[in-house]
Design an enzyme around this catalytic site. Structure first.
Site, PDB file in Angstrom:
ATOM      1  N   LYS A  10       0.834  -1.206   0.000  1.00 47.70           N
ATOM      2  CA  LYS A  10       0.000   0.000   0.000  1.00 47.70           C
ATOM      3  C   LYS A  10       0.870   1.258   0.000  1.00 47.70           C
ATOM      4  O   LYS A  10       0.634   2.195  -0.775  1.00 47.70           O
ATOM      5  CB  LYS A  10      -0.913   0.007   1.227  1.00 47.70           C
ATOM      6  N   ALA A  57       0.372  -4.371  11.244  1.00 48.24           N
ATOM      7  CA  ALA A  57       1.687  -3.918  10.791  1.00 48.24           C
ATOM      8  C   ALA A  57       1.583  -2.517  10.219  1.00 48.24           C
ATOM      9  O   ALA A  57       0.540  -2.131   9.683  1.00 48.24           O
ATOM     10  CB  ALA A  57       2.246  -4.866   9.733  1.00 48.24           C
ATOM     11  N   ALA A 114      -0.791   0.874   6.822  1.00 47.30           N
ATOM     12  CA  ALA A 114      -0.941  -0.170   7.835  1.00 47.30           C
ATOM     13  C   ALA A 114      -1.879  -1.241   7.298  1.00 47.30           C
ATOM     14  O   ALA A 114      -2.679  -0.996   6.390  1.00 47.30           O
ATOM     15  CB  ALA A 114      -1.493   0.408   9.142  1.00 47.30           C
ATOM     16  N   ASP A 115      -1.746  -2.422   7.859  1.00 51.29           N
ATOM     17  CA  ASP A 115      -2.681  -3.489   7.515  1.00 51.29           C
ATOM     18  C   ASP A 115      -2.854  -4.397   8.719  1.00 51.29           C
ATOM     19  O   ASP A 115      -2.008  -4.443   9.613  1.00 51.29           O
ATOM     20  CB  ASP A 115      -2.187  -4.295   6.310  1.00 51.29           C
ATOM     21  N   GLN A 116      -3.972  -5.098   8.705  1.00 50.82           N
ATOM     22  CA  GLN A 116      -4.322  -5.956   9.832  1.00 50.82           C
ATOM     23  C   GLN A 116      -4.851  -7.283   9.308  1.00 50.82           C
ATOM     24  O   GLN A 116      -5.675  -7.300   8.386  1.00 50.82           O
ATOM     25  CB  GLN A 116      -5.385  -5.264  10.687  1.00 50.82           C
TER      26      GLN A 116
END
Length: 208
Positions: free
Chosen positions: A68, A121, A84-86
């Site tokens: 991203k 993250a 960010a990613d989850q």
């Protein structure tokens, strides 16, 4: 808030490579001016080969965050970009944002009475180069739920259930679905805010 006011020292706002209003609001509330740019990537196309190779879920989240950030960074040279990613895992199964309310009901039913993990993250990049990154994990135990209470919950939150992996939002009525939460609240909401702030401080963007 102007980009150079208050605690923020950089000449331009931080670019947030995310369509998440929750992440945006967390940063703004913390005194960080943001410009939102939603990344145009196929997250499942990035994720599938990693999952097929058995890459751990936290590293999958890190790879998605990086993809991203890099996608947005290419279009904004010289700018600082945060992404960010989850990921959510339960019993070895990975969950994604539900496609519709029926899928949300299925996800909640699968999580009910069990403990699952949220792996979150983040990465900060400039001109395609990662400058800071971090990982955090939280464990959440959902209480046992019957089909009628799941349906009642979804009738209250409606399409809001589709905005988050697992079909719930802990900052809203979704809190009523849980018995126990272990981990940082910001991480659960989708951004490990304190490590992000520390990283931005180290990069000279925030006052010490």
């Amino acid at each position: 808030m102007s980009a150079a006011s208050g605690l923020w020292l950089a000449p331009e706002p931080l670019i947030l490579a995310s369509g998440s209003t929750t992440r945006r609001d967390m940063l703004i509330a913390a005194g960080i001016p943001v410009e939102v740019v939603k990344p145009e990537i196929d997250e499942r196309a990035v994720e599938k080969p990693l999952v097929d190779r058995g890459v751990p879920p936290d590293q999958v989240a890190a790879a998605l965050a990086c993809a991203k950030a890099l996608a947005v960074s290419r279009e904004h040279p010289g700018r600082l970009v945060l992404a960010a990613d989850q990921t959510l895992t339960c019993g070895g199964r990975a969950f994604h944002k539900p496609a519709d309310l029926a899928a949300a009901a299925d996800q909640i039913a699968a999580l009910a009475g069990r403990t699952h993990q949220l792996h979150c993250a983040f990465v900060v990049v400039r001109d395609g180069t990662p400058l800071a990154e971090g990982l955090a994990v939280a464990s959440l135990t959902m209480r046992p739920l019957q089909a009628d209470i799941i349906a009642r919950y979804l009738s209250v939150v409606g399409a809001g259930a589709l905005a988050s992996v697992g079909g719930y939002q802990l900052e809203g009525p979704g809190a009523q679905l849980f018995d126990k939460v272990e981990g940082d609240h910001f991480t659960i909401l989708g951004l490990p805010l304190l490590p992000v702030i520390a990283a931005l401080r180290d990069l000279g963007c925030l006052a010490r």
